[in-house]
Design an enzyme around this catalytic site. Structure first.
Site, mmCIF file in Angstrom:
data_model
loop_
_atom_site.group_PDB
_atom_site.id
_atom_site.type_symbol
_atom_site.label_atom_id
_atom_site.label_comp_id
_atom_site.label_asym_id
_atom_site.label_seq_id
_atom_site.Cartn_x
_atom_site.Cartn_y
_atom_site.Cartn_z
ATOM 1 N N ASN A 181 0.728 -1.132 0.126
ATOM 2 C CA ASN A 181 0.019 -0.060 0.057
ATOM 3 C C ASN A 181 0.854 1.410 0.104
ATOM 4 O OD1 ASN A 181 -1.502 2.204 0.945
ATOM 5 N ND2 ASN A 181 -2.909 0.726 1.828
ATOM 6 N N ASP B 193 -0.823 -3.706 11.126
ATOM 7 C CA ASP B 193 -2.204 -4.171 11.102
ATOM 8 C C ASP B 193 -2.884 -3.371 11.540
ATOM 9 O OD1 ASP B 193 -3.308 -6.312 9.466
ATOM 10 O OD2 ASP B 193 -4.517 -6.705 11.265
ATOM 11 N N SER B 194 -3.920 -2.798 11.028
ATOM 12 C CA SER B 194 -4.755 -1.845 11.411
ATOM 13 C C SER B 194 -6.156 -2.235 10.955
ATOM 14 C CB SER B 194 -4.214 -0.475 11.276
ATOM 15 O OG SER B 194 -4.183 -0.109 9.764
ATOM 16 N N GLY C 288 -9.168 4.792 3.289
ATOM 17 C CA GLY C 288 -9.872 3.727 4.145
ATOM 18 C C GLY C 288 -11.233 4.342 4.815
ATOM 19 N N ARG D 32 -1.465 4.974 14.001
ATOM 20 C CA ARG D 32 -0.283 4.851 13.596
ATOM 21 C C ARG D 32 0.721 5.547 14.291
ATOM 22 N NH1 ARG D 32 -2.653 4.342 8.654
ATOM 23 N NH2 ARG D 32 -3.294 2.000 8.170
#
Length: 198
Positions: free
Chosen positions: A10, A68-69, A152, A184
């Site tokens: 990404n 990872d979120s 997102g 983040r």
């Protein structure tokens, strides 16, 4: 210059991490990952972050970071959670994911639309040592998407601690504002002691 690989395909995440790292270690280069994508079959953010970081470290021989979120909605018992990217199906369609989530909450009153972004960052070194850190960003979901920034679920997430009457979704924030406060950024702050040892 030492390099670390960010285990993602990404480009938005690579840019975000480059900006975060530059603020504290301008001698550390963050490079994107071009290897095979591992199967993320973990059921927690930490498990999936470790899966990705281990794969990137093994493929490149570099120290690897993986994030990872996702978004966790209280009234949905923490869902979408680890399934955030696939909430509307395996196409990873961000717009479809947002629309489905908003549709599921259409009859939920504002006080009950609380949610939080969660990020777990895993660091895996070529010698096999591993660590994870976590950041959480509390807020609530808007009734409709607003703003063209971020990616997102950003256009539907309203972070806490904003001036009443002047609240904005993350989609309406600048990249600098988001990088200073996001989940983040919070996980990254917890990662700093580890980065200083590289």
């Amino acid at each position: 210059m030492p390099r670390i690989v960010l285990a993602t395909h990404n480009p938005h995440k690579v840019e975000e991490f480059q900006a975060l790292v530059a603020g504290v270690r301008d001698d550390l280069e963050v490079v994107g990952y071009d290897g095979p994508e591992p199967v993320e079959d973990g059921v927690t953010f930490a498990a999936n972050a470790l899966i990705k970081a281990r794969a990137a470290a093994a493929h490149t021989g570099l120290t690897a970071l993986a994030d990872d979120s996702g978004i966790c909605v209280d009234v949905l018992g923490g869902a979408p959670g680890v399934f955030s990217a696939y909430w509307a199906g395996h196409a990873k369609d961000a717009v479809a994911n947002r629309e489905l989530l908003l549709d599921q909450l259409a009859d939920v009153a504002d006080p009950h639309r609380t949610a939080q972004f969660v990020s777990v960052i895993a660091l895996v070194r070529p010698d096999g040592s591993e660590a994870t850190v976590e950041g959480r960003w509390p807020g609530r979901l808007a009734a409709a998407a607003s703003g063209a920034g971020g990616f997102g679920y950003d256009p539907v997430f309203i972070p806490d601690a904003q001036e009443p009457g002047a609240e904005r979704t993350v989609g309406e924030w600048s990249a600098a504002e988001k990088n200073a406060q996001s989940h983040r950024a919070r996980a990254f702050a917890a990662l700093l002691p580890l980065l200083r040892t590289l």
